[in-house]
Design a protein around this motif. Structure first.
Motif, mmCIF file in Angstrom:
data_model
loop_
_atom_site.group_PDB
_atom_site.id
_atom_site.type_symbol
_atom_site.label_atom_id
_atom_site.label_comp_id
_atom_site.label_asym_id
_atom_site.label_seq_id
_atom_site.Cartn_x
_atom_site.Cartn_y
_atom_site.Cartn_z
ATOM 1 N N LYS A 1 28.469 6.360 6.665
ATOM 2 C CA LYS A 1 29.124 5.680 7.790
ATOM 3 C C LYS A 1 30.383 4.946 7.314
ATOM 4 N N GLY A 2 30.276 4.244 6.196
ATOM 5 C CA GLY A 2 31.423 3.538 5.635
ATOM 6 C C GLY A 2 32.537 4.497 5.240
ATOM 7 N N GLN A 3 32.148 5.606 4.617
ATOM 8 C CA GLN A 3 33.139 6.606 4.214
ATOM 9 C C GLN A 3 33.828 7.206 5.429
ATOM 10 N N MET A 4 33.074 7.487 6.468
ATOM 11 C CA MET A 4 33.651 8.048 7.690
ATOM 12 C C MET A 4 34.600 7.049 8.349
ATOM 13 N N GLN A 5 34.232 5.773 8.359
ATOM 14 C CA GLN A 5 35.110 4.761 8.928
ATOM 15 C C GLN A 5 36.418 4.683 8.132
ATOM 16 N N GLY B 1 0.806 -1.216 0.000
ATOM 17 C CA GLY B 1 0.000 0.000 0.000
ATOM 18 C C GLY B 1 0.836 1.261 0.000
ATOM 19 N N ASN B 2 0.306 2.292 0.650
ATOM 20 C CA ASN B 2 0.950 3.608 0.727
ATOM 21 C C ASN B 2 2.246 3.560 1.534
ATOM 22 N N GLU B 3 2.291 2.665 2.448
ATOM 23 C CA GLU B 3 3.472 2.576 3.308
ATOM 24 C C GLU B 3 4.691 2.089 2.528
ATOM 25 N N GLY B 4 4.518 1.504 1.367
ATOM 26 C CA GLY B 4 5.621 1.037 0.530
ATOM 27 C C GLY B 4 6.496 2.184 0.056
ATOM 28 N N ALA B 5 5.900 3.312 -0.277
ATOM 29 C CA ALA B 5 6.647 4.484 -0.717
ATOM 30 C C ALA B 5 7.484 5.027 0.440
ATOM 31 N N GLU B 6 6.886 5.020 1.638
ATOM 32 C CA GLU B 6 7.615 5.494 2.810
ATOM 33 C C GLU B 6 8.783 4.566 3.109
ATOM 34 N N TYR B 7 8.563 3.279 2.944
ATOM 35 C CA TYR B 7 9.640 2.316 3.194
ATOM 36 C C TYR B 7 10.765 2.503 2.185
ATOM 37 N N SER B 8 10.377 2.759 0.957
ATOM 38 C CA SER B 8 11.366 2.970 -0.080
ATOM 39 C C SER B 8 12.247 4.174 0.269
ATOM 40 N N LYS B 9 11.638 5.261 0.740
ATOM 41 C CA LYS B 9 12.393 6.443 1.148
ATOM 42 C C LYS B 9 13.245 6.129 2.366
ATOM 43 N N LEU B 10 12.674 5.371 3.283
ATOM 44 C CA LEU B 10 13.412 4.978 4.481
ATOM 45 C C LEU B 10 14.615 4.124 4.100
ATOM 46 N N ASP B 11 14.396 3.206 3.167
ATOM 47 C CA ASP B 11 15.482 2.349 2.671
ATOM 48 C C ASP B 11 16.575 3.200 2.014
ATOM 49 N N GLN C 1 18.466 5.033 4.649
ATOM 50 C CA GLN C 1 19.323 4.091 5.370
ATOM 51 C C GLN C 1 20.568 3.746 4.543
ATOM 52 N N ASP C 2 20.382 3.569 3.231
ATOM 53 C CA ASP C 2 21.521 3.301 2.353
ATOM 54 C C ASP C 2 22.513 4.472 2.368
ATOM 55 N N GLN C 3 21.973 5.684 2.318
ATOM 56 C CA GLN C 3 22.836 6.858 2.349
ATOM 57 C C GLN C 3 23.600 6.943 3.680
#
Length: 116
Positions: free
Chosen positions: A33-37, A13-23, A26-28
């Motif tokens: 985090k990897g770059q800082m390490q 449903g609608n929550e899929g778009a929010e999850y996609s943005k959240l994902d 999170q990837d960013q």
């Protein structure tokens, strides 16, 4: 509820778009985090390299001080050697001149012993 079921719920449903943005966020965050390490590791490596270079610089300073002292001693020895050589050369020249004078005086007849 488990994470897997929460993801499944968010993806529908609608929550899929929010999850996609959240994902996406999170990837960013993970990339940052990897770059800082990686940056932190590089800074630590540079710090170790600087410590190593600093140690070498201190060793070089100690070595140069020893070289300076040794060169002063060698210079002093060579100076005395030079002075001794000049004194010996002067004595030799004076001896040669004395021998020449003695030979010259004796050949002119003034060296003969007086006979009684």
């Amino acid at each position: 509820m488990t994470k897997g079921s929460e993801k499944q719920k968010l993806m529908t449903g609608n929550e899929g778009a929010e999850y996609s943005k959240l994902d996406e966020v999170q990837d960013q965050v993970n990339k940052v985090k990897g770059q800082m390490q990686q940056n932190i590791r590089q800074v630590l490596d540079r710090g170790e390299d600087l410590d190593h270079i600093e140690g070498k610089a201190e060793d070089l300073a100690d070595t140069s001080e020893g070289f300076h002292q040794t060169s002063k001693k060698v210079k002093s020895k060579m100076c005395w050697k030079y002075v001794k050589a000049n004194i010996m050369l002067t004595c030799l020249i004076l001896l040669i001149i004395a021998v020449i004078i003695i030979i010259a005086v004796c050949t002119s007849g003034q060296c003969k012993q007086k006979k009684n």
